[in-house]
Scaffold this motif. Structure first.
Motif, PDB file in Angstrom:
ATOM      1  N   GLN A   1       0.727  -1.217   0.033  1.00 16.99           N
ATOM      2  CA  GLN A   1       0.072   0.061  -0.067  1.00 16.99           C
ATOM      3  C   GLN A   1       0.738   1.262  -0.083  1.00 16.99           C
ATOM      4  N   ASN A   2       1.999   1.107   0.509  1.00 13.34           N
ATOM      5  CA  ASN A   2       2.761   2.414   0.556  1.00 13.34           C
ATOM      6  C   ASN A   2       4.374   1.755  -0.144  1.00 13.34           C
ATOM      7  N   PRO A   3       4.239   1.845  -1.450  1.00 18.60           N
ATOM      8  CA  PRO A   3       5.180   0.941  -2.064  1.00 18.60           C
ATOM      9  C   PRO A   3       6.483   1.744  -2.786  1.00 18.60           C
ATOM     10  N   LEU A   4       6.168   2.971  -3.091  1.00 14.05           N
ATOM     11  CA  LEU A   4       7.093   3.639  -4.028  1.00 14.05           C
ATOM     12  C   LEU A   4       8.219   4.304  -3.206  1.00 14.05           C
ATOM     13  N   TYR A   5       9.544   3.880  -3.683  1.00 14.83           N
ATOM     14  CA  TYR A   5      10.498   4.616  -2.840  1.00 14.83           C
ATOM     15  C   TYR A   5      11.857   4.660  -3.906  1.00 14.83           C
ATOM     16  N   GLU A   6      12.825   5.436  -3.414  1.00 12.84           N
ATOM     17  CA  GLU A   6      13.904   5.755  -4.310  1.00 12.84           C
ATOM     18  C   GLU A   6      15.148   5.332  -3.571  1.00 12.84           C
ATOM     19  N   ASP A   7      16.305   4.778  -3.913  1.00 10.57           N
ATOM     20  CA  ASP A   7      17.549   4.624  -3.515  1.00 10.57           C
ATOM     21  C   ASP A   7      18.537   4.732  -4.389  1.00 10.57           C
ATOM     22  N   THR A   8      19.527   5.631  -4.020  1.00 15.75           N
ATOM     23  CA  THR A   8      20.690   5.858  -4.870  1.00 15.75           C
ATOM     24  C   THR A   8      20.231   6.137  -6.581  1.00 15.75           C
ATOM     25  N   GLU A   9      19.170   6.896  -6.576  1.00 13.38           N
ATOM     26  CA  GLU A   9      18.641   7.448  -7.933  1.00 13.38           C
ATOM     27  C   GLU A   9      17.952   6.057  -8.483  1.00 13.38           C
ATOM     28  N   LEU A  10      17.420   5.128  -7.820  1.00 12.06           N
ATOM     29  CA  LEU A  10      16.574   4.057  -8.728  1.00 12.06           C
ATOM     30  C   LEU A  10      15.528   4.125  -7.778  1.00 12.06           C
ATOM     31  N   ALA A  11      14.390   3.835  -8.576  1.00 15.99           N
ATOM     32  CA  ALA A  11      13.092   3.908  -8.079  1.00 15.99           C
ATOM     33  C   ALA A  11      12.503   2.456  -8.038  1.00 15.99           C
TER      34      ALA A  11
ATOM     35  N   VAL B   1      -5.786  -2.674 -10.627  1.00 15.92           N
ATOM     36  CA  VAL B   1      -6.679  -1.524 -10.391  1.00 15.92           C
ATOM     37  C   VAL B   1      -6.363  -0.594  -9.416  1.00 15.92           C
ATOM     38  N   PHE B   2      -6.479   0.853  -9.857  1.00 18.82           N
ATOM     39  CA  PHE B   2      -6.293   1.925  -8.611  1.00 18.82           C
ATOM     40  C   PHE B   2      -7.815   2.358  -8.543  1.00 18.82           C
ATOM     41  N   VAL B   3      -8.306   2.376  -7.385  1.00 19.88           N
ATOM     42  CA  VAL B   3      -9.794   2.762  -6.958  1.00 19.88           C
ATOM     43  C   VAL B   3      -9.413   4.297  -6.228  1.00 19.88           C
ATOM     44  N   LYS B   4      -9.923   5.202  -7.017  1.00 21.36           N
ATOM     45  CA  LYS B   4      -9.987   6.743  -6.227  1.00 21.36           C
ATOM     46  C   LYS B   4     -11.009   6.815  -5.304  1.00 21.36           C
ATOM     47  N   LYS B   5     -10.853   7.837  -4.442  1.00 22.96           N
ATOM     48  CA  LYS B   5     -11.810   8.212  -3.247  1.00 22.96           C
ATOM     49  C   LYS B   5     -13.165   8.325  -3.956  1.00 22.96           C
ATOM     50  N   ASP B   6     -13.215   8.604  -4.901  1.00 21.05           N
ATOM     51  CA  ASP B   6     -14.806   8.953  -5.582  1.00 21.05           C
ATOM     52  C   ASP B   6     -15.275   7.745  -6.292  1.00 21.05           C
ATOM     53  N   GLY B   7     -14.585   6.555  -5.875  1.00 20.99           N
ATOM     54  CA  GLY B   7     -14.912   5.407  -6.541  1.00 20.99           C
ATOM     55  C   GLY B   7     -14.668   4.905  -7.879  1.00 20.99           C
ATOM     56  N   THR B   8     -13.756   6.187  -8.586  1.00 22.60           N
ATOM     57  CA  THR B   8     -13.545   5.762  -9.918  1.00 22.60           C
ATOM     58  C   THR B   8     -12.481   4.477 -10.123  1.00 22.60           C
ATOM     59  N   ILE B   9     -12.573   3.765 -10.992  1.00 24.59           N
ATOM     60  CA  ILE B   9     -11.798   2.398 -11.036  1.00 24.59           C
ATOM     61  C   ILE B   9     -10.819   2.691 -12.374  1.00 24.59           C
ATOM     62  N   VAL B  10      -9.580   2.555 -12.090  1.00 28.85           N
ATOM     63  CA  VAL B  10      -8.694   2.937 -13.019  1.00 28.85           C
ATOM     64  C   VAL B  10      -7.924   1.556 -13.296  1.00 28.85           C
TER      65      VAL B  10
ATOM     66  N   GLU C   1       0.332   9.358  -5.413  1.00 33.40           N
ATOM     67  CA  GLU C   1       0.583   8.575  -4.746  1.00 33.40           C
ATOM     68  C   GLU C   1      -0.081   7.905  -3.669  1.00 33.40           C
ATOM     69  N   GLU C   2      -1.025   8.776  -3.316  1.00 33.33           N
ATOM     70  CA  GLU C   2      -2.107   8.287  -2.245  1.00 33.33           C
ATOM     71  C   GLU C   2      -2.947   7.400  -2.660  1.00 33.33           C
ATOM     72  N   ASP C   3      -3.247   7.207  -4.057  1.00 33.53           N
ATOM     73  CA  ASP C   3      -4.059   6.208  -4.715  1.00 33.53           C
ATOM     74  C   ASP C   3      -3.419   4.853  -4.388  1.00 33.53           C
ATOM     75  N   PHE C   4      -2.380   4.608  -4.185  1.00 35.63           N
ATOM     76  CA  PHE C   4      -1.622   3.324  -3.949  1.00 35.63           C
ATOM     77  C   PHE C   4      -2.308   2.663  -2.681  1.00 35.63           C
ATOM     78  N   LEU C   5      -2.942   3.501  -1.718  1.00 32.78           N
ATOM     79  CA  LEU C   5      -3.595   3.060  -0.685  1.00 32.78           C
ATOM     80  C   LEU C   5      -4.893   2.313  -0.837  1.00 32.78           C
ATOM     81  N   SER C   6      -5.583   2.705  -2.233  1.00 31.27           N
ATOM     82  CA  SER C   6      -6.776   1.803  -2.594  1.00 31.27           C
ATOM     83  C   SER C   6      -6.370   1.299  -3.834  1.00 31.27           C
ATOM     84  N   ALA C   7      -5.382   0.681  -3.922  1.00 30.45           N
ATOM     85  CA  ALA C   7      -5.079  -0.154  -5.285  1.00 30.45           C
ATOM     86  C   ALA C   7      -4.753  -1.725  -4.960  1.00 30.45           C
ATOM     87  N   GLU C   8      -5.076  -2.210  -5.991  1.00 34.19           N
ATOM     88  CA  GLU C   8      -4.856  -3.678  -6.274  1.00 34.19           C
ATOM     89  C   GLU C   8      -4.153  -4.281  -7.227  1.00 34.19           C
ATOM     90  N   LEU C   9      -2.625  -4.246  -7.006  1.00 32.60           N
ATOM     91  CA  LEU C   9      -1.748  -4.342  -8.360  1.00 32.60           C
ATOM     92  C   LEU C   9      -1.029  -5.472  -7.979  1.00 32.60           C
TER      93      LEU C   9
END
Length: 466
Positions: free
Chosen positions: A109-119, A144-153, A232-240
């Protein structure tokens, strides 16, 4: 008891049917790697075959009758289909049940990070895997990403020819002396299964007084915003889900096999669905169950342990007349089921793990596992011999190739399916499916002949088991 190789019996007509079925299967595997994708595919196929969503039947207060076909979807990740038979529902159903989830890696849910200029994207593996098998393999992201308004991406990156792909990096052999001395389970730890997703800093035209940090991460977020309108906040309600990239392929110089991701248990899901859609006007109601979460114990709202299946059958009873809880219980107890799940194919490279007289072999047809479990059949559904005798009779009459097996040697093997869960209703259940090489690896192998025999065998079961 020696079983004949099914390839030896085929004539020109059977070979043409076999190739046609397997071509469809290859396309199915290539395009449907997640539970959501499989469920969407099944709905499309069901509608094309004349099935109606049971919600519409309930809404319009229609009464179901023999010949009617309905389906029910559970949270877009599981589906159940019913073809109403001529016999009363309380006489039981002929059921095929498979699972459509497969081992993989899930994005946290909180996945994206950078280390020595690699993501990187942080993952949590799902199901039983050998972690070292997943390094340096070309990977794709589905989900899918699901936004707070219910939109599914919807997201699918890594499958098209011009898509980027991803991987978990590995330590080069030149620096691996200490690493190579570790146990296989420790060569790479679960927390190290992070996928590399970028290395290019986001550049700005404006000069900043202070040097900005994590510009590679910001570059990734910029791309996601522009392409998918997500932050980035949308990762909180994603299923990837992170799965091997690439299409299923024929395998072997003779093209007798199929190599692909997720054949456990999509090979049985596909053949179960095909058999279900091919059987018309059954005597007893036929049913196909395709569920989620089997690889982690059939838990959760979309797993077989949930009440969804029972609740749906209750609705079915109500749509056929006055609801009575006793009719529901009779229907379930009188049903007969094949728990459509794969078995381990004998691999001569690792012959010591198998007991050869009780192993499954490529080309010898559908596989019956009378029991599964481990350590003295613990956690197993141990099928009744009377049920197996009836199955033998109808398959022999139809000239279907089949074999029986155990999952490896007694003190080595072990595994579970949804069979024991369905057996709790008192119905007859046995595990039956296709033999697989490389089970739970990123790329698994099956025999085209076994797929063909299994689909035909499933049809015979639906028509003749009562």
């Amino acid at each position: 008891m020696e079983r004949e190789n099914a390839w030896k019996k085929y004539k020109k007509k059977e070979l043409a049917e076999l190739e046609k079925l397997n071509d469809e299967y290859i396309a199915f595997l290539s395009e449907n790697k997640t539970e959501r994708e499989c469920t969407r595919y099944c709905v499309e196929q069901a509608k094309a075959a004349g099935y109606t969503d049971i919600k519409e039947v309930i809404k319009k207060k229609k009464k179901l009758k023999p010949g009617d076909k309905v389906y029910a979807v559970n949270m877009n990740k599981a589906i159940t289909l019913f073809n109403i038979g001529k016999k009363p529902l309380e006489k039981g159903m002929a059921i095929l049940g498979a699972h459509i989830d497969s081992p993989r890696m899930d994005i946290k849910q909180n996945p994206l990070y950078e280390d020595t200029e690699l993501a990187y994207l942080d993952t949590h593996y799902y199901g039983g895997i050998k972690k070292y098998q997943w390094v340096t393999v070309p990977l794709a992201i589905h989900g899918v990403f699901v936004k707070k308004d219910g939109t599914i991406v919807d997201v699918c990156i890594g499958e098209k020819k011009d898509d980027p792909i991803f991987c978990v990096t590995d330590l080069l052999i030149h620096l691996s002396q200490e690493n190579m001395e570790k146990k296989a389970s420790k060569v790479i730890e679960g927390e190290a299964l992070d996928i590399l997703v970028g290395s290019r800093p986001l550049l700005s035209d404006q000069k900043e007084e202070k040097e900005e940090k994590e510009l590679v991460k910001k570059g990734i977020l910029d791309i996601l915003k522009k392409k998918y309108d997500i932050g980035e906040e949308d990762f909180l309600s994603a299923e990837l889900e992170v799965v091997p990239a690439g299409a299923a392929r024929e395998s072997g110089i003779d093209k007798s096999m199929i190599m692909a991701y997720g054949q456990d248990d999509k090979v049985c899901a596909f053949t179960s669905l095909k058999a279900m859609l091919n059987v018309d006007e059954p005597e007893h109601t036929t049913c196909c169950i395709l569920v989620d979460k089997e690889e982690i114990g059939s838990v959760g709202a979309t797993g077989m342990r949930s009440q969804f299946f029972e609740n749906t059958v209750a609705e079915l009873v109500g749509c056929m007349g006055d609801y009575d809880d006793r009719l529901l219980k009779r229907c379930l107890a009188n049903s007969r089921m094949l728990s459509s799940d794969v078995s381990a194919a004998f691999d001569p490279t690792y012959a010591s793990a198998y007991e050869k007289k009780n192993a499954a072999y490529f080309g010898k047809g559908m596989v019956f596992n009378k029991f599964t479990g481990a350590r003295g059949k613990s956690g197993s559904n141990d099928a009744n011999p009377e049920f197996m005798a009836r199955i033998r009779n109808i398959l022999d009459e139809a000239k279907i190739s089949y074999q029986t097996a155990e999952l490896g040697k007694v003190d080595i093997g072990g595994g579970g399916t949804i069979a024991y869960i369905m057996a709790l209703y008192g119905m007859e259940v046995i595990d039956c499916g296709v033999a697989v090489l490389n089970m739970h690896a990123p790329w698994e192998i099956t025999s085209k002949a076994d797929i063909y025999e299994t689909e035909k065998g499933y049809e015979v079961f639906l028509k003749k088991i009562f």
